[in-house]
Scaffold this motif. Sequence first.
Motif, PDB file in Angstrom:
ATOM      1  N   GLU A 108      -4.336  -9.494  11.897  1.00  0.00           N
ATOM      2  CA  GLU A 108      -3.883  -8.893  10.646  1.00  0.00           C
ATOM      3  C   GLU A 108      -4.547  -7.536  10.432  1.00  0.00           C
ATOM      4  OE1 GLU A 108      -3.329  -9.895   5.928  1.00  0.00           O
ATOM      5  OE2 GLU A 108      -4.697 -11.142   7.097  1.00  0.00           O
ATOM      6  N   VAL A 109      -5.859  -7.472  10.647  1.00  0.00           N
ATOM      7  CA  VAL A 109      -6.571  -6.191  10.503  1.00  0.00           C
ATOM      8  C   VAL A 109      -6.041  -5.187  11.522  1.00  0.00           C
ATOM      9  CG1 VAL A 109      -8.811  -5.043  10.613  1.00  0.00           C
ATOM     10  CG2 VAL A 109      -8.638  -7.328   9.614  1.00  0.00           C
ATOM     11  N   ALA A 110      -5.866  -5.646  12.751  1.00  0.00           N
ATOM     12  CA  ALA A 110      -5.377  -4.751  13.805  1.00  0.00           C
ATOM     13  C   ALA A 110      -3.999  -4.194  13.461  1.00  0.00           C
ATOM     14  CB  ALA A 110      -5.337  -5.492  15.143  1.00  0.00           C
ATOM     15  N   ALA A 111      -3.118  -5.066  12.938  1.00  0.00           N
ATOM     16  CA  ALA A 111      -1.763  -4.630  12.587  1.00  0.00           C
ATOM     17  C   ALA A 111      -1.790  -3.621  11.453  1.00  0.00           C
ATOM     18  CB  ALA A 111      -0.905  -5.836  12.203  1.00  0.00           C
ATOM     19  N   LEU A 112      -2.587  -3.893  10.423  1.00  0.00           N
ATOM     20  CA  LEU A 112      -2.662  -2.976   9.284  1.00  0.00           C
ATOM     21  C   LEU A 112      -3.234  -1.619   9.696  1.00  0.00           C
ATOM     22  CD1 LEU A 112      -3.896  -5.389   6.454  1.00  0.00           C
ATOM     23  CD2 LEU A 112      -1.599  -4.472   6.794  1.00  0.00           C
ATOM     24  N   GLN A 113      -4.206  -1.643  10.599  1.00  0.00           N
ATOM     25  CA  GLN A 113      -4.782  -0.379  11.064  1.00  0.00           C
ATOM     26  C   GLN A 113      -3.842   0.348  12.018  1.00  0.00           C
ATOM     27  OE1 GLN A 113      -8.635  -1.494  12.656  1.00  0.00           O
ATOM     28  NE2 GLN A 113      -9.598  -1.482  10.643  1.00  0.00           N
ATOM     29  N   PHE A 114      -2.973  -0.398  12.696  1.00  0.00           N
ATOM     30  CA  PHE A 114      -2.023   0.195  13.636  1.00  0.00           C
ATOM     31  C   PHE A 114      -0.874   0.880  12.900  1.00  0.00           C
ATOM     32  CE2 PHE A 114       1.937  -0.389  16.114  1.00  0.00           C
ATOM     33  CZ  PHE A 114       1.618   0.345  17.255  1.00  0.00           C
ATOM     34  N   LEU A 115      -0.423   0.281  11.800  1.00  0.00           N
ATOM     35  CA  LEU A 115       0.714   0.822  11.052  1.00  0.00           C
ATOM     36  C   LEU A 115       0.282   2.022  10.211  1.00  0.00           C
ATOM     37  CD1 LEU A 115       2.183  -2.571   9.796  1.00  0.00           C
ATOM     38  CD2 LEU A 115       3.285  -1.038  11.450  1.00  0.00           C
ATOM     39  N   SER A 116       1.156   3.007  10.131  1.00  0.00           N
ATOM     40  CA  SER A 116       0.883   4.131   9.247  1.00  0.00           C
ATOM     41  C   SER A 116       1.180   3.734   7.811  1.00  0.00           C
ATOM     42  CB  SER A 116       1.736   5.341   9.653  1.00  0.00           C
ATOM     43  OG  SER A 116       3.116   5.032   9.578  1.00  0.00           O
ATOM     44  N   SER A 117       0.756   4.557   6.872  1.00  0.00           N
ATOM     45  CA  SER A 117       0.910   4.250   5.456  1.00  0.00           C
ATOM     46  C   SER A 117       2.383   4.195   5.057  1.00  0.00           C
ATOM     47  CB  SER A 117       0.186   5.308   4.622  1.00  0.00           C
ATOM     48  OG  SER A 117       0.384   5.097   3.249  1.00  0.00           O
ATOM     49  N   HIS A 118       2.707   3.240   4.185  1.00  0.00           N
ATOM     50  CA  HIS A 118       4.061   3.118   3.651  1.00  0.00           C
ATOM     51  C   HIS A 118       3.964   2.507   2.259  1.00  0.00           C
ATOM     52  CE1 HIS A 118       8.178   1.587   3.069  1.00  0.00           C
ATOM     53  NE2 HIS A 118       8.536   2.549   3.905  1.00  0.00           N
ATOM     54  N   PRO A 119       4.769   2.968   1.304  1.00  0.00           N
ATOM     55  CA  PRO A 119       4.638   2.472  -0.075  1.00  0.00           C
ATOM     56  C   PRO A 119       4.939   0.997  -0.249  1.00  0.00           C
ATOM     57  CG  PRO A 119       6.563   3.921   0.163  1.00  0.00           C
ATOM     58  CD  PRO A 119       5.742   4.076   1.398  1.00  0.00           C
ATOM     59  N   ASN A 120       5.629   0.366   0.705  1.00  0.00           N
ATOM     60  CA  ASN A 120       5.979  -1.047   0.570  1.00  0.00           C
ATOM     61  C   ASN A 120       5.230  -1.953   1.534  1.00  0.00           C
ATOM     62  OD1 ASN A 120       9.144   0.359   0.120  1.00  0.00           O
ATOM     63  ND2 ASN A 120       8.066  -0.687  -1.526  1.00  0.00           N
ATOM     64  N   VAL A 121       4.166  -1.432   2.145  1.00  0.00           N
ATOM     65  CA  VAL A 121       3.347  -2.214   3.069  1.00  0.00           C
ATOM     66  C   VAL A 121       1.899  -2.191   2.594  1.00  0.00           C
ATOM     67  CG1 VAL A 121       2.483  -2.399   5.441  1.00  0.00           C
ATOM     68  CG2 VAL A 121       4.867  -1.770   5.032  1.00  0.00           C
ATOM     69  N   LEU A 122       1.263  -3.348   2.585  1.00  0.00           N
ATOM     70  CA  LEU A 122      -0.130  -3.451   2.165  1.00  0.00           C
ATOM     71  C   LEU A 122      -1.016  -2.525   2.992  1.00  0.00           C
ATOM     72  CD1 LEU A 122      -2.324  -5.196   0.559  1.00  0.00           C
ATOM     73  CD2 LEU A 122      -2.541  -6.466   2.704  1.00  0.00           C
ATOM     74  N   PRO A 123      -1.786  -1.621   2.350  1.00  0.00           N
ATOM     75  CA  PRO A 123      -2.725  -0.805   3.114  1.00  0.00           C
ATOM     76  C   PRO A 123      -4.081  -1.505   3.247  1.00  0.00           C
ATOM     77  CG  PRO A 123      -2.649  -0.024   0.852  1.00  0.00           C
ATOM     78  CD  PRO A 123      -1.698  -1.207   0.943  1.00  0.00           C
ATOM     79  N   CYS A 124      -4.770  -1.230   4.310  1.00  0.00           N
ATOM     80  CA  CYS A 124      -6.134  -1.744   4.497  1.00  0.00           C
ATOM     81  C   CYS A 124      -7.107  -0.636   4.117  1.00  0.00           C
ATOM     82  CB  CYS A 124      -6.351  -2.180   5.938  1.00  0.00           C
ATOM     83  SG  CYS A 124      -8.001  -2.840   6.264  1.00  0.00           S
ATOM     84  N   THR A 125      -7.821  -0.825   3.015  1.00  0.00           N
ATOM     85  CA  THR A 125      -8.765   0.192   2.543  1.00  0.00           C
ATOM     86  C   THR A 125      -9.965   0.284   3.480  1.00  0.00           C
ATOM     87  OG1 THR A 125      -8.088  -0.238   0.264  1.00  0.00           O
ATOM     88  CG2 THR A 125     -10.149   0.960   0.589  1.00  0.00           C
ATOM     89  N   GLU A 126     -10.580  -0.852   3.778  1.00  0.00           N
ATOM     90  CA  GLU A 126     -11.673  -0.913   4.757  1.00  0.00           C
ATOM     91  C   GLU A 126     -11.757  -2.318   5.328  1.00  0.00           C
ATOM     92  OE1 GLU A 126     -15.348   0.955   4.906  1.00  0.00           O
ATOM     93  OE2 GLU A 126     -15.096   2.138   3.071  1.00  0.00           O
ATOM     94  N   ALA A 127     -12.261  -2.405   6.550  1.00  0.00           N
ATOM     95  CA  ALA A 127     -12.564  -3.685   7.179  1.00  0.00           C
ATOM     96  C   ALA A 127     -14.055  -3.705   7.490  1.00  0.00           C
ATOM     97  CB  ALA A 127     -11.749  -3.867   8.458  1.00  0.00           C
ATOM     98  N   LEU A 128     -14.762  -4.699   6.960  1.00  0.00           N
ATOM     99  CA  LEU A 128     -16.221  -4.742   7.041  1.00  0.00           C
ATOM    100  C   LEU A 128     -16.682  -6.063   7.646  1.00  0.00           C
ATOM    101  CD1 LEU A 128     -16.828  -3.471   3.374  1.00  0.00           C
ATOM    102  CD2 LEU A 128     -16.850  -2.073   5.439  1.00  0.00           C
ATOM    103  N   TRP A 129     -17.956  -6.086   8.068  1.00  0.00           N
ATOM    104  CA  TRP A 129     -18.501  -7.322   8.618  1.00  0.00           C
ATOM    105  C   TRP A 129     -19.995  -7.388   8.367  1.00  0.00           C
ATOM    106  CZ3 TRP A 129     -22.320  -7.718  12.403  1.00  0.00           C
ATOM    107  CH2 TRP A 129     -22.692  -6.503  13.011  1.00  0.00           C
ATOM    108  N   ASP A 130     -20.499  -8.619   8.287  1.00  0.00           N
ATOM    109  CA  ASP A 130     -21.931  -8.869   8.350  1.00  0.00           C
ATOM    110  C   ASP A 130     -22.134 -10.111   9.206  1.00  0.00           C
ATOM    111  OD1 ASP A 130     -21.409 -11.073   6.721  1.00  0.00           O
ATOM    112  OD2 ASP A 130     -22.164 -10.141   4.888  1.00  0.00           O
TER     113      ASP A 130
END
Length: 384
Positions: free
Chosen positions: A157-179
């Motif tokens: 899911e993260v990979a797909a969101l980062q792969f897709l360019s911005s679009h007004p009808n697609v969920l954007p990924c603001t940041e992906a974080l880890w600990d």
Amino acid sequence: MNASRRTAMALPAQQQHSRRLLASWREDNIKIKRHSSAPPPKVRSTTTSAQASSTATAASSSSAETYDQLSFPMPTFSKALKVMENESYTLRSQATGRRWRAVSSSRECQFGEVLRAVEVTDEEAAASSPAYFAIKELNLDKLREVQGRTYEDPLREVAALQFLSSHPNVLPCTEALWDSDSIYIVTPFYSGGEVFDALTDRGRYEEGEARPLFRQVLHALRHLKIHGVCHRDVSLENLLLDEGNTVKLVDFGLALRIPQKPDGGARVLLPQGPCGKPFYIAPEVLSSSVSSGFDGFAVDVWACGVLLFVMLTGVPPFEMALPSQDQRCQIVAVEERLVDLLSAWGISLSPEAAGLIQSCLRHSPAERPSVENLLRHPWMKASS
């Protein structure tokens, strides 16, 4: 019409009003996690990995036009600093310095929970005009425990969101974080909630109300198609609304990249097993664990047909897209007699709306329209 056919087309007695219809539908499926997608119990694959490999090999050798999906680029994560504050916490990106304070739990998900958060990077601005976000917190131990044993993949899911360019009808990924304990997917928070919930509240949409929402779904899928991506989990639960009633397509854990033909058409993918939300799964996906492949774009178009049917009527057209097991699917998808089913149920739709839905719900994937053709359909061009 014979008695068995009338029985197959009859609307259940306890579902005479659309509001009760959708409520009953929701209650009947409470055992299915609303925000996860899995094979329906009746058709869940029980093949071992060795058998699955053998099946894939046989399918590949039997058709030179059957391909494996492409991989998304590896997702990128920034290190997170999580500071506990009583029963809440603040999450800080060490890459950008942005900070979010979790304020409430929104819902559970398959590998953790989704929290509502407010950005506090600029404390003064946050106090006067708070910006809300959603943080999907996924436990790493749970992810490791089910790795390779579930269709839905948060990393994809993260990979797909980062792969897709911005679009007004697609969920954007603001940041992906880890600990050391979790990964965190930060996205905007949409106050309008799910289209599923909006439909539950109102019973059904009038055609003029559904049209702009459905048009936005098609625009989102056309954007995915331009990038060679199919969603595979289009449903009312995976459509969110912002405060301006703009549709956002979410949940990309089942998304696939599709190899393209030289003419731009989609390659037929190797069987992936039946997955998605049961009411929306296309017939070729339910049977793809056996021998056949599938066109990912045609799978999304099928789901669009189910989605629009539910929006306009308040009920799904059938329980499972297997004509041999569900006679209503035989009537609609194979015999293409959606109008007869609507008539038997006492549901009135415009000929254009019924025609659009019927075109999506054709049993043969090759006979379904493209997303581009759906956008050009007469029903889509109506002004009210």
